[in-house]
Design an enzyme around this catalytic site. Structure first.
Site, PDB file in Angstrom:
ATOM      1  N   GLY A 135       0.729  -1.091   0.054  1.00 21.79           N
ATOM      2  CA  GLY A 135      -0.090  -0.024   0.025  1.00 21.79           C
ATOM      3  C   GLY A 135       0.942   1.261   0.004  1.00 21.79           C
ATOM      4  O   GLY A 135       1.920   1.332   0.863  1.00 21.79           O
ATOM      5  N   LEU A 159      12.509   9.646 -12.407  1.00 22.92           N
ATOM      6  CA  LEU A 159      13.020   9.141 -13.563  1.00 22.92           C
ATOM      7  C   LEU A 159      13.742   7.927 -13.522  1.00 22.92           C
ATOM      8  O   LEU A 159      14.439   7.589 -14.307  1.00 22.92           O
ATOM      9  CB  LEU A 159      13.788  10.201 -14.395  1.00 22.92           C
ATOM     10  N   GLY A 160      13.232   7.085 -12.542  1.00 19.24           N
ATOM     11  CA  GLY A 160      13.911   5.721 -12.372  1.00 19.24           C
ATOM     12  C   GLY A 160      15.254   5.871 -12.351  1.00 19.24           C
ATOM     13  O   GLY A 160      15.789   6.742 -11.455  1.00 19.24           O
ATOM     14  N   ASP A 205       8.084   5.002  -3.565  1.00 14.75           N
ATOM     15  CA  ASP A 205       7.584   5.199  -2.147  1.00 14.75           C
ATOM     16  C   ASP A 205       8.497   5.434  -1.248  1.00 14.75           C
ATOM     17  O   ASP A 205       8.576   6.424  -0.277  1.00 14.75           O
ATOM     18  CB  ASP A 205       6.533   3.851  -1.584  1.00 14.75           C
ATOM     19  N   SER A 232      12.967  -3.568   1.990  1.00 13.69           N
ATOM     20  CA  SER A 232      14.287  -3.059   1.164  1.00 13.69           C
ATOM     21  C   SER A 232      14.507  -1.782   1.674  1.00 13.69           C
ATOM     22  O   SER A 232      15.605  -1.132   1.204  1.00 13.69           O
ATOM     23  CB  SER A 232      13.778  -3.139  -0.084  1.00 13.69           C
TER      24      SER A 232
HETATM   25  P1  ATP Z   1       7.655   2.269  -8.334  1.00 14.29           P
HETATM   26  O1  ATP Z   1       6.522   2.313  -9.137  1.00 14.29           O
HETATM   27  O2  ATP Z   1       8.586   1.058  -9.000  1.00 14.29           O
HETATM   28  O3  ATP Z   1       7.639   2.184  -6.912  1.00 14.29           O
HETATM   29  P2  ATP Z   1       8.210   4.886  -9.517  1.00 14.29           P
HETATM   30  O4  ATP Z   1       7.950   4.638 -10.928  1.00 14.29           O
HETATM   31  O5  ATP Z   1       6.970   5.659  -8.516  1.00 14.29           O
HETATM   32  O6  ATP Z   1       8.611   3.379  -8.483  1.00 14.29           O
HETATM   33  P3  ATP Z   1      10.883   5.542 -10.259  1.00 14.29           P
HETATM   34  O7  ATP Z   1      10.791   6.892 -10.893  1.00 14.29           O
HETATM   35  O8  ATP Z   1      10.914   4.434 -11.188  1.00 14.29           O
HETATM   36  O9  ATP Z   1       9.550   5.755  -9.182  1.00 14.29           O
HETATM   37  O10 ATP Z   1      12.045   5.661  -8.982  1.00 14.29           O
HETATM   38  C1  ATP Z   1      12.042   6.469  -7.938  1.00 14.29           C
HETATM   39  C2  ATP Z   1      13.472   6.510  -7.628  1.00 14.29           C
HETATM   40  O11 ATP Z   1      13.971   5.208  -7.164  1.00 14.29           O
HETATM   41  C3  ATP Z   1      14.362   7.265  -8.718  1.00 14.29           C
HETATM   42  O12 ATP Z   1      14.131   8.590  -8.651  1.00 14.29           O
HETATM   43  C4  ATP Z   1      15.640   6.561  -8.253  1.00 14.29           C
HETATM   44  O13 ATP Z   1      16.151   7.463  -7.432  1.00 14.29           O
HETATM   45  C5  ATP Z   1      15.124   5.262  -7.817  1.00 14.29           C
HETATM   46  N1  ATP Z   1      15.493   4.128  -8.809  1.00 14.29           N
HETATM   47  C6  ATP Z   1      14.401   3.427  -9.394  1.00 14.29           C
HETATM   48  N2  ATP Z   1      14.722   2.599 -10.343  1.00 14.29           N
HETATM   49  C7  ATP Z   1      16.323   2.732 -10.285  1.00 14.29           C
HETATM   50  C8  ATP Z   1      17.337   2.125 -10.814  1.00 14.29           C
HETATM   51  N3  ATP Z   1      16.871   0.931 -11.868  1.00 14.29           N
HETATM   52  N4  ATP Z   1      18.405   2.300 -10.533  1.00 14.29           N
HETATM   53  C9  ATP Z   1      18.864   3.229  -9.621  1.00 14.29           C
HETATM   54  N5  ATP Z   1      17.698   4.112  -9.002  1.00 14.29           N
HETATM   55  C10 ATP Z   1      16.432   3.616  -9.259  1.00 14.29           C
END
Ligand code: ATP
Length: 303
Positions: A39, A217-218, A250, A291
């Site tokens: 959640g 941005l992942g 999150d 994690s």
């Molecule tokens: P999720 O839905 O998987 O919880 P999200 O799509 O809301 O994530 P993301 O933008 O993918 O969020 O990621 C959030 C933060 O996590 C990024 O700003 C980065 O710091 C970290 N992160 C996510 N994926 C990676 C990756 N492959 N390598 C390094 N850092 C990552």
């Protein structure tokens, strides 16, 4: 009184792993089964608490075995649960997840008690909300409840507009910080957002009335734009081997909430950089809440 108040969802993730996804009507033998706490609301609250944030959770749990277990999980993380209400005759929110060897998944969510988080819950916890330094919410619980809380708050209002949906303009003018990922930013702006054009989405989202917009941005980190300085800033994150990215967003939001309180003297790019660092650490480990780091020094470097 807690400095960080999260108004949001709690759900239990039941995950089965199998060679492939079942066809309609088919029964498959799987290879592994896990049960975990999830959640978005609770994930963000746990991430904030693990980093030393003083947290309270305003949420609804069912009157089944999972509601009590979930409350215990929040307590074990040091989260105040005075307003984590057990709701009679309703199940705790759940997600039933099937994962194939290919990584493909199928998810059925039953929000259950999460749908019962009503504006009355906000009225009952008005003192807590008014005194919080940061309130955090998402879109997994009723929108009117979050809106009511944002209207009441005198502190920083942090909205993680996830899962993405349109029609949330009314709340954006109350937001101090809006945080979204690329698909969410795309849905809200009609711009196909990626690292190359996120700045256009930031500008468009800033026009909705919030003071700062962040797009995560992942692996590329995050970009943000504030009304105050009008200059988009891209904060990079470390390159790591990603083991499990579930809940990275999150982790970012939870860390951001804590650091806005514990490091309020730091510039925004440092706070966002530190939140990225925490989120990036989380993708190097399996699981969601499990994690998230508790022993981390994210401020011993410059972002
Ligand atoms: P999720 O839905 O998987 O919880 P999200 O799509 O809301 O994530 P993301 O933008 O993918 O969020 O990621 C959030 C933060 O996590 C990024 O700003 C980065 O710091 C970290 N992160 C996510 N994926 C990676 C990756 N492959 N390598 C390094 N850092 C990552």
């Amino acid at each position: 009184m807690s400095k960080i108040v999260v108004i949001g969802s709690c759900s239990i993730d039941f995950t089965t792993y199998a060679p492939r996804l079942p066809l309609p009507g088919e029964t498959l033998i799987g290879t592994k089964f896990t049960t975990s706490y999830g959640g978005k609301g609770a994930n963000q609250c746990v991430a904030a608490a693990k980093l030393g944030g003083e947290t309270s959770m305003i949420c609804r749990l069912g009157d089944d075995q999972w509601g009590l277990k979930y409350k215990e999980n929040l307590v074990n993380h040091g989260i105040d649960v005075k307003y984590a209400n057990i709701t009679p005759n309703i199940t705790t929110g759940i997600a039933q997840i099937s994962v194939a060897e290919s990584g493909e998944n199928q998810i059925v969510i039953v929000p259950g008690a999460n749908n019962y988080l009503i504006t009355e819950d906000v009225e009952n916890s008005a003192d807590l909300i008014k005194n919080a330094e940061v309130i955090v919410s998402q879109l997994e619980t009723p929108f009117e409840t979050t809106l009511e809380a944002f209207k009441l708050s005198t502190g920083i209002k942090l909205l993680n507009a996830a899962p993405a949906r349109v029609g949330i303009d009314e709340i954006l003018k109350y937001c101090t910080i809006l945080c979204v990922n690329e698909p969410e930013a795309t849905l809200l702006t009609n711009i196909q957002v990626d690292v190359t054009n996120a700045v256009y989405a930031l500008k468009k989202l800033l026009e909705t009335g919030c003071e700062t917009v962040i797009i995560t941005l992942g692996p590329e980190g995050a970009v943000y734009l504030s009304k105050q300085d009008q200059q988009p800033i891209h904060v990079l994150c470390d390159e790591v081997v990603a083991v499990d990215t579930t809940g990275a967003g999150d982790a970012f939001v939870g860390a951001l909430a804590t650091y806005l309180v514990t490091h309020k003297d730091q510039p925004m790019h440092q706070i966002i950089g530190a939140a990225c660092y925490v989120a990036t650490q989380s993708v190097t480990k399996e699981g969601t809440q499990t994690s998230y780091s508790d022993k981390i020094n994210a401020f011993n470097r410059t972002y």
